[in-house]
Motif scaffolding. Structure first.
Motif, mmCIF file in Angstrom:
data_model
loop_
_atom_site.group_PDB
_atom_site.id
_atom_site.type_symbol
_atom_site.label_atom_id
_atom_site.label_comp_id
_atom_site.label_asym_id
_atom_site.label_seq_id
_atom_site.Cartn_x
_atom_site.Cartn_y
_atom_site.Cartn_z
ATOM 1 N N GLY A 1 40.541 36.332 40.512
ATOM 2 C CA GLY A 1 41.961 36.630 40.657
ATOM 3 C C GLY A 1 42.776 35.507 41.252
ATOM 4 O O GLY A 1 43.986 35.626 41.424
ATOM 5 N N CYS B 1 43.186 32.071 40.327
ATOM 6 C CA CYS B 1 43.839 30.935 39.664
ATOM 7 C C CYS B 1 44.897 31.343 38.640
ATOM 8 O O CYS B 1 45.852 30.611 38.428
ATOM 9 N N ARG C 1 45.617 34.567 32.435
ATOM 10 C CA ARG C 1 46.672 35.564 32.269
ATOM 11 C C ARG C 1 46.954 35.844 30.794
ATOM 12 O O ARG C 1 46.831 34.985 29.933
ATOM 13 N N ARG D 1 46.771 30.487 24.149
ATOM 14 C CA ARG D 1 46.286 30.079 25.470
ATOM 15 C C ARG D 1 44.817 29.631 25.425
ATOM 16 O O ARG D 1 44.413 28.768 26.193
ATOM 17 N N GLY E 1 44.798 36.099 47.284
ATOM 18 C CA GLY E 1 44.176 35.934 45.973
ATOM 19 C C GLY E 1 45.117 35.580 44.864
ATOM 20 O O GLY E 1 45.102 34.470 44.343
ATOM 21 N N LEU E 2 45.957 36.500 44.493
ATOM 22 C CA LEU E 2 46.657 36.363 43.227
ATOM 23 C C LEU E 2 47.873 35.463 43.319
ATOM 24 O O LEU E 2 48.755 35.687 44.148
ATOM 25 N N PRO E 3 47.935 34.448 42.459
ATOM 26 C CA PRO E 3 49.138 33.619 42.453
ATOM 27 C C PRO E 3 50.307 34.392 41.859
ATOM 28 O O PRO E 3 50.140 35.178 40.932
ATOM 29 N N PHE F 1 53.859 34.571 39.814
ATOM 30 C CA PHE F 1 54.650 33.851 38.824
ATOM 31 C C PHE F 1 56.070 34.407 38.883
ATOM 32 O O PHE F 1 56.345 35.365 39.609
ATOM 33 N N GLU G 1 56.831 31.617 30.326
ATOM 34 C CA GLU G 1 56.017 31.182 31.467
ATOM 35 C C GLU G 1 54.514 31.169 31.173
ATOM 36 O O GLU G 1 53.747 30.534 31.891
ATOM 37 N N ASN G 2 54.100 31.892 30.116
ATOM 38 C CA ASN G 2 52.677 31.864 29.761
ATOM 39 C C ASN G 2 52.340 30.765 28.766
ATOM 40 O O ASN G 2 51.241 30.734 28.220
ATOM 41 N N ILE H 1 51.660 25.457 31.827
ATOM 42 C CA ILE H 1 52.315 26.065 32.991
ATOM 43 C C ILE H 1 51.230 26.794 33.761
ATOM 44 O O ILE H 1 50.601 27.712 33.238
ATOM 45 N N LEU H 2 50.954 26.327 34.965
ATOM 46 C CA LEU H 2 49.860 26.934 35.708
ATOM 47 C C LEU H 2 50.226 27.143 37.162
ATOM 48 O O LEU H 2 51.176 26.560 37.662
ATOM 49 N N SER H 3 49.461 28.014 37.799
ATOM 50 C CA SER H 3 49.703 28.266 39.211
ATOM 51 C C SER H 3 49.216 27.068 40.020
ATOM 52 O O SER H 3 48.340 26.315 39.573
ATOM 53 N N ASN I 1 47.443 27.370 42.568
ATOM 54 C CA ASN I 1 46.031 27.675 42.830
ATOM 55 C C ASN I 1 45.130 27.101 41.742
ATOM 56 O O ASN I 1 44.095 26.506 42.040
ATOM 57 N N GLU I 2 45.530 27.302 40.483
ATOM 58 C CA GLU I 2 44.688 26.795 39.391
ATOM 59 C C GLU I 2 44.667 25.267 39.396
ATOM 60 O O GLU I 2 43.605 24.647 39.320
ATOM 61 N N THR J 1 42.764 23.971 42.461
ATOM 62 C CA THR J 1 41.337 24.298 42.387
ATOM 63 C C THR J 1 40.630 23.390 41.392
ATOM 64 O O THR J 1 39.539 22.881 41.662
ATOM 65 N N PRO K 1 43.010 41.544 45.689
ATOM 66 C CA PRO K 1 42.731 42.981 45.643
ATOM 67 C C PRO K 1 41.241 43.308 45.571
ATOM 68 O O PRO K 1 40.862 44.471 45.673
#
Lengths: 274, 475
Positions: free
Chosen positions: A219, A221, A225, A255, B248-250, B252, B258-259, B263-265, B267-268, B271, B408
């Motif tokens: 959960g 990164c 999605r 993706r 945990g969860l980034p 957006f 945005e997908n 385009i990334l968090s 965190n990604e 990491t 979560p």
């Protein structure tokens, strides 16, 4: 830990591994996946669990050689250990007695489908399974599927085994023949897209197990999605199974190609090194 | 020491400047530290500035209550190893804290110089780093004393700063501590999040080694609640649990496009580069490189991301933030470093939409300009869109660093655990105890998003209170 106990080539490119990991063998449920890493330079990648033996403390993985990471995994021999393996991850499949279940698997997607078919059968459902691949060599786990299915239909793109045609052809015949209460589809994204379009036409509730790109798998990164019903969800913690009719498969396909250039270059480097 | 130098003379000394690697050199290396650390003479001179106040307010500003005057005066005397030992009395990760703590908002903000004289504070953070580094480089690592083992097993869920701080204190109390980590490396955000140019992984590993020597056990690839259940661990004899599973969860922004790929968090992005070494060719993990990189957000994670993008070869690396620089939550030092390196700061701008090419890779974005209205709930002036101010920007990589939600994974395994509607674990603020009495929690899973040192403070308090709790319940 993570020692390979058994290795079997289903074909040149598809390999079954039985891996020692007593904790995961005990706690995994149908639909769960693990994240693996092979070697200190390896990347983290997900594989859905294809079975487990809690007594022996092993889980079964089926992997198709696609690029560097799958090649490195398949290069391991019996007695070698996988550097890192964590799980079970993802939400398990919701199993209940619903009537007739149509399970459709494409390519190596048949492997993670097997424990789900088994669980639906054991829950008292009538289970009809369609397994499909490009050709005869790539059809896997047919006997195991027969053990847990009331009926198995084999489809190959080239007609080299079973019936000639795509998975959807076999599925539609069943749907037209008898009442199907639920479908589950696992396979390449493009196969799941068309299987989903088919069952949507007949308004049959359908679950698809998605194989998104992941890094951590917990959960963190957000690489995995996916748009489901217009909302962004994370395959690793919200899935991997979703209502197939709500999944934006075109976005998912796009993706999945997000690192195709990098993956291709890495594979070329890997092959050169060999 | 107080009599050695008069306070008037101490106050005349100028605050030391941290030597830094030149911007044009450092932007070429992902793994070379920007701050180079003080030399012995510099550190001793800086330590001389400290007046060793009778009532040291700086300690109040430290979430882990380091005895600051004591360690600083050891530096002044030249007994650096004793200074390092003083740090370790209450801080499991001094070399980490000396690098990443926002001291200017904590101990240094409470320094007599700032409080009463309107001068620059003693550089407590730089001195902490100096003492910890000196000890590490001396090869004589002092392992803090631990009480006689009491045989009571406790576990941490996660291995970030909160859990490590908890583990360090519990092992000192004599507990049998096991740290369970989901990833393949110990350290949590210290490893996957903070880049090596701010915090080298080797320094984190050294501090982890100290904890190992004190007797803390580490299990990687292990998700408590999944790999084994809490009940399984109870059966194995674990009496107490500390949940430090982090943010945990980034998040957006949920805006069109945005997908798209590219385009990334944060965190990604971080990491891939920090934990997986994606910038190194021998590593299999890929990372997307961009020529025009936009990083959305104004916190430390945004700064880490944008500076990483520069180091990976971006021509333009931009911070896009919807408020003004004054409201940015990032440390001033990080903003300064980013500016020196050539990061562009586009303040009062807000993303509206992304555009992708035929293959789905982001190629541009639409933004609008913002004005500042009345203060909002956070006390900062609320950003308001300016009508008709939309404009477009060419970008081929976007890193979204607008915050995270709690992980979560652990709460979902514990139906009786009380969580807030945001998913953070509810704890007694003093004791860090959750609604399940033998479970304590701290760090981002409680706070939603905070700093390394606040997480460490939580870990210490949880350790103290779990120790009391377990003694009471066993007696």
């Amino acid at each position: 830990m993570n020692k390979i106990i058994e290795k079997e080539y289903f074909s040149d490119k598809v390999v079954k591994l039985v891996v020692e990991n007593p904790l995961i063998a005990k706690s995994r449920k149908p639909g769960n996946f693990v994240i693996l890493r092979v070697g200190e330079d390896g990347e983290r990648f997900p594989l859905t669990i294809a079975g487990a033996d809690p007594v022996k403390g092993t889980i079964t993985l089926v992997v198709q050689i696609m690029g560097v990471s799958s090649s490195k995994l398949v290069a391991l021999e019996v007695g070698d250990s996988i550097t890192d393996m964590v799980g079970p991850l993802g939400k398990p499949t919701h199993i209940s007695k619903i009537g007739t279940v149509l399970a459709a698997g494409g390519g190596v997607g048949v492997a993670p489908l097997l424990p789900i078919v088994e669980a639906f059968k054991q829950a008292g459902n009538r289970v009809i399974t369609v397994i499909a691949a490009r050709n005869k060599d790539l059809i896997i786990l047919e006997d195991e599927m027969r053990k847990w299915s009331d009926e198995v239909i084999v489809m190959t793109d080239d007609g080299s085994y079973g019936r000639k045609g795509l998975v959807t052809l076999g599925m539609e015949e069943i749907i037209q023949r008898e009442k199907v209460d639920e479908c589950i589809v696992i396979g390449p994204a493009i196969m799941m897209k068309f299987a989903s379009l088919l069952t949507k036409k007949y308004a049959i509730p359908t679950q698809a197990s998605l194989n998104s790109i992941m890094v951590d798998g917990t959960g963190m990164c957000g690489a995995c999605r996916v748009s489901v019903g217009g909302k962004t969800r994370f395959t690793c913690v919200d899935g991997p199974e979703f209502d197939a009719h709500q999944v934006d498969f075109d976005e998912m396909l796009m993706r999945l190609g997000g690192y195709s250039q990098e993956e291709k270059q890495a594979n070329e480097r890997y092959l050169l090194k060999l | 020491m107080r009599s050695k130098t008069k306070n008037k003379d101490r106050a005349l000394i100028e605050r030391v400047h941290m030597p830094e690697l030149a911007p044009e050199i450092r932007v070429k290396y992902q793994d070379r530290e920007v701050n180079m650390g003080l030399q012995l003479e510099q550190a001793q001179k800086e330590a001389t500035r400290c007046m060793d106040c009778a009532n040291p307010t700086c300690i109040e500003g430290c979430p882990v209550s380091i005895n600051i005057p004591k360690f600083v005066k050891y530096i002044e005397k030249g007994d650096i190893l004793k200074a390092a030992a003083t740090l370790k009395e209450t801080n499991a990760l001094p070399a980490v804290c000396g690098r990443v703590c926002p001291q200017e908002k904590q101990c240094e903000a409470k320094c007599f110089y700032v409080d009463k004289m309107s001068k620059n504070s003693v550089a407590i953070g730089h001195l902490e780093r100096f003492a910890a580094d000196f000890e590490r480089n001396s090869g004589t690592s002092n392992i803090p004393e631990t009480a006689e083992p009491n045989g009571i097993k406790v576990a941490t869920v996660g291995s970030g700063p909160a859990a490590l701080s908890f583990a360090g204190d519990m092992v000192k109390y004599g507990y049998d501590v096991t740290v369970f980590e989901a990833l393949h490396e110990i350290g949590g955000v210290l490893k996957y999040g903070i880049p090596e140019f701010r915090l080298p992984n080797s320094i984190v590993d050294f501090e982890l080694d100290n904890l190992k020597k004190m007797g803390v056990k580490f299990e990687t690839n292990y998700i408590v609640g999944r790999t084994s259940s809490f009940d399984d661990l109870r059966e194995e004899g674990y009496k107490g649990f500390f949940i430090g599973s982090g943010a945990g969860l980034p998040r957006f922004m949920d805006i069109p496009g945005e997908n798209s790929n590219g385009i990334l968090s944060s965190n990604e992005y971080l990491t891939r580069v920090n934990l997986m070494g994606a910038a190194t060719e021998s590593k299999d993990t890929p990372v997307l490189k961009g020529k025009n990189v936009a990083v959305i957000g104004g916190g430390n994670t945004a700064m880490d991301s944008v500076r990483t993008a520069l180091r990976l070869g971006a021509d333009r690396a931009m911070i896009i933030y919807r408020r003004s620089e004054e409201e940015m939550p990032a440390r001033i030092e990080e903003v300064k470093h980013a500016k020196e390196e050539g990061v562009e700061f586009m303040m009062l701008c807000n993303p509206l939409e992304y555009y992708a090419d035929a293959k789905g890779r982001v190629k541009g974005m639409k933004l609008n300009r913002m004005g500042l209205g009345e203060p909002d709930a956070s006390g900062r002036r609320r950003p308001m869109p300016i009508e008709g101010s939309e404009f477009e920007l060419d970008v081929d990589l976007v890193v979204v660093a607008v915050g995270v939600s709690p992980n979560p994974l652990v709460p979902s395994c514990l139906p009786n655990l009380k969580v807030t509607r945001w998913g953070t674990i509810v704890v007694d603020e003093e004791k860090m105890q959750s609604s399940i009495s033998e479970m304590f929690a701290g760090g981002d899973i409680v706070r939603g998003g905070a700093t390394v040192i606040l997480a460490m403070g939580d870990g210490r308090r949880a350790a103290e209170n779990m120790n009391n709790f377990l003694h009471q319940s066993i007696d």
